[in-house]
Design a protein around this motif. Sequence first.
Motif, short mmCIF file in Angstrom:
data_model
loop_
_atom_site.label_atom_id
_atom_site.label_comp_id
_atom_site.label_asym_id
_atom_site.label_seq_id
_atom_site.Cartn_x
_atom_site.Cartn_y
_atom_site.Cartn_z
N PHE A 29 -10.92 -21.58 1.14
CA PHE A 29 -10.08 -20.39 0.98
C PHE A 29 -10.72 -19.22 1.73
N ASP A 30 -9.92 -18.22 2.01
CA ASP A 30 -10.37 -16.98 2.66
C ASP A 30 -11.01 -17.21 4.01
N SER A 63 -6.17 -19.41 5.42
CA SER A 63 -6.57 -18.10 5.92
C SER A 63 -6.64 -17.09 4.78
N ILE A 64 -7.14 -15.92 5.09
CA ILE A 64 -7.23 -14.86 4.09
C ILE A 64 -5.84 -14.53 3.56
N ALA A 65 -4.87 -14.38 4.45
CA ALA A 65 -3.50 -14.04 4.04
C ALA A 65 -2.91 -15.12 3.13
N GLU A 66 -3.09 -16.37 3.48
CA GLU A 66 -2.58 -17.46 2.64
C GLU A 66 -3.28 -17.48 1.30
N SER A 67 -4.58 -17.25 1.29
CA SER A 67 -5.35 -17.25 0.04
C SER A 67 -4.87 -16.15 -0.89
N ILE A 68 -4.63 -14.96 -0.35
CA ILE A 68 -4.14 -13.85 -1.17
C ILE A 68 -2.80 -14.20 -1.80
N GLY A 69 -1.91 -14.81 -1.01
CA GLY A 69 -0.61 -15.21 -1.53
C GLY A 69 -0.73 -16.19 -2.67
N LEU A 71 -3.43 -16.68 -4.64
CA LEU A 71 -4.11 -16.09 -5.78
C LEU A 71 -3.26 -15.07 -6.54
N LYS A 72 -2.31 -14.43 -5.86
CA LYS A 72 -1.42 -13.48 -6.54
C LYS A 72 -0.57 -14.19 -7.57
#
Length: 73
Positions: A29-30, A63-69, A71-72
Amino acid sequence: MATSLFKEILFRKKITDDLNVGERKIIIFDEANNGNMGDQAIVYAQTEFIKKNFPTDRILHFSIAESIGILKH
């Protein structure tokens, strides 16, 4: 809900070839996907370490963007 988002992202990455199979997976992740060469070197080193020490496991990169999605949810 998080599971369905995770599966949706996996589908978009075209790696959904039966997630329920007993295949071991290592998830990163990230992962940096910017132009910073130092960050890219870290991603490369992580991947090479995993390949060397866990040769039969499948590596999934997020990616960071995918990980944030993910985890939200």
